[in-house]
Structures are given as C-alpha cells and as structure tokens.
Design an enzyme around this catalytic site. Structure first.
Site, PDB file in Angstrom:
ATOM      1  N   LEU A   1     -75.570  13.748   4.554  1.00 18.68           N
ATOM      2  CA  LEU A   1     -74.991  14.899   5.241  1.00 18.68           C
ATOM      3  C   LEU A   1     -75.450  14.836   6.689  1.00 18.68           C
ATOM      4  CD1 LEU A   1     -73.692  17.853   5.303  1.00 18.68           C
ATOM      5  CD2 LEU A   1     -76.007  18.670   4.825  1.00 18.68           C
TER       6      LEU A   1
ATOM      7  N   ASP B   1     -75.329  34.923  12.220  1.00 15.99           N
ATOM      8  CA  ASP B   1     -75.500  36.193  12.923  1.00 15.99           C
ATOM      9  C   ASP B   1     -76.038  37.256  11.966  1.00 15.99           C
ATOM     10  OD1 ASP B   1     -75.414  37.983  15.009  1.00 15.99           O
ATOM     11  OD2 ASP B   1     -73.278  38.426  14.802  1.00 15.99           O
TER      12      ASP B   1
ATOM     13  N   HIS C   1     -85.620  36.372  11.868  1.00 16.13           N
ATOM     14  CA  HIS C   1     -85.408  34.960  12.190  1.00 16.13           C
ATOM     15  C   HIS C   1     -86.049  34.057  11.138  1.00 16.13           C
ATOM     16  CE1 HIS C   1     -83.523  36.121  15.846  1.00 16.13           C
ATOM     17  NE2 HIS C   1     -84.626  36.519  16.450  1.00 16.13           N
TER      18      HIS C   1
END
Length: 254
Positions: A143, A32, A49
């Site tokens: 991962l 956020d 972004h």
C-alpha cells in the site's frame, strides 16, 4: 464531481463489502473533527489529535485489508500554520513520535510512505526524518500511504506551473507542448493516480484546498463522523458508497 445525495452519510449505517470490480484504487481523506471530538469530552485539543492518530492506524488496516492501493491523508494543511503556536507544536511533536515509533512497523507491513507538501517549513531535523522514512519504505508495494503535510492544492499547482516555466526557459520543453499531462507530471503527487474518491469527516462539505487539480473527477463523500471515531466500518461504508456511484467522466449516460 458528485457528493452524497441529501444529508451527510453516517458511518453508523449498516455496511456490506464493496466488490473488487468497484474498488477505488486511490482513496483520499480530509481528516477533520479532532478539535470538536476533544471539546465534546472536555479534553485539550492535543487529546483529539492523539485520538485522530489512532484513527489513522485503523484506516490503514482497513485500506490494506480491502486491497486499496493508494491512501492519501490530509494531515497538516498549509493553512494550519496559522493555528496557535502551541497546537502547531503539539502536532509536530505527534508527527515526530509516529515517525520514530511507527515507521518500522509500517515497513514490515509492506507500506510505502510518501510525503507531499512544503516540507521545508518543518525544519531540517524533521525533514531528515521524513526523508529516512521515505527511503526505508521506498521498495514496498502492499500500500502506498501519502501524507499531505504543509500541503495546499493551490500551492501544488503554482509549484507545477513554476517548474513548467523553468523547463521552457531552459529549452527542455516547447511552450506549445504544455498540456494537462505535462502539468500533472510536475505536481507533488506525480506518479500517483488521481484519487477515485475524496472523503471528508465531521460534516463539513468542502475540499479546503486539498488536491484541487487531482480531484477533477473524484467522487466526494461527506461523513458526519468526527475523525477520531473513524474506524474499519466507516472505511467499508465509504467503499460501498463509491461502488454505487456511476462514474462517467463527463460522458453522456449509456
């Protein structure tokens, strides 16, 4: 569930390395602050972004370096479809860019990619690219990166409940056999351990419809840091906070 005591924790605090004994298996992050980061610099939201996408790369490097097994990132919520069409288009274009230019690199690094959410809303062309990324990286084990796209926690639970109802209707499962395990197995995150810690950046203190079922016993960490400023030191700080928590899962203290 617990949260950081007192004020939100800043990633600028001195960090030490969390011991492996207290390392979370699964870290989930609500990314956020992209818009606020851009606004503070007089830039368009899309610039925030793009900077946030770079923070994703730093976060992945840190997670791999520390030995975290699962990393889930809340990249696009089901509510984000309500944003201005131009911003949704910018986010979708950015996603396409990273699918085309970054997936091969992640594959070489041994990262498995999974996408969770109502992916059909992105259209068949993008869905096909998401499926190709999952198929390419399916055998990797360094991962597991879960990207929550067009995801909502309530919708996830509804999806699982509907799947259970259909299974009962077909006679595959008895009504009396429905329990938490049966529902968990039908969530979009089936097969992935629940997050040990959920992080939210930018100073907000809420889950915003993220992993509502899965977060039942997750530790919560809230950082003032805006997501584009999140770096390896921020990730280490999260691990240190987690290592100092005592997880009792509802049991009395020893």
């Amino acid at each position: 569930m617990s949260s950081t005591t007192g004020a939100a924790v800043s990633s600028a605090s001195p960090a030490s390395t969390a011991s492996n004994a207290h390392l979370p298996v699964h870290v989930a992050i609500i990314m956020d602050g992209n818009g606020r980061w851009a606004a503070a610099r007089g830039l368009p939201r899309v610039a925030g972004h793009r900077a946030g996408a770079e923070a994703v790369s730093r976060c992945l490097r840190a997670a791999k370096a520390k030995g975290v097994e699962y990393l889930t990132l809340y990249a696009f919520s089901s509510e984000n479809w309500r944003r201005e069409p131009t911003e949704v288009a910018d986010l979708t274009s950015l996603l396409k860019y990273y699918l085309r230019h970054k997936v091969a690199e992640l594959h070489k690094e041994g990262v498995r990619i999974r996408f969770v959410g109502d992916l059909g809303r992105f259209g068949p062309d993008l869905v096909a690219e998401l499926e190709r990324a999952e198929a390419l990286t399916a055998g990797n084990a360094q991962l597991t990166l879960l990207l929550a796209l067009s995801y909502g926690g309530r919708g996830d639970i509804v999806h699982a409940a509907r799947a259970l109802a259909e299974a009962v209707q077909r006679g595959d499962i008895a009504l009396s056999a429905i329990d938490e395990t049966a529902l968990s197995a039908r969530l979009l995150t089936a097969g992935v351990p629940d997050p040990d810690v959920i992080v939210r950046t930018s100073g907000e203190h809420r889950l915003s419809n993220f992993l509502l079922w899965q977060s039942a016993y997750a530790e919560l960490v809230f950082l003032d840091t805006l997501w584009p400023d999140f770096d390896e030191a921020s990730f280490t700080r999260v691990l240190d906070i987690y290592a100092r928590r005592e997880r009792r899962f509802g049991a009395r203290p020893a």
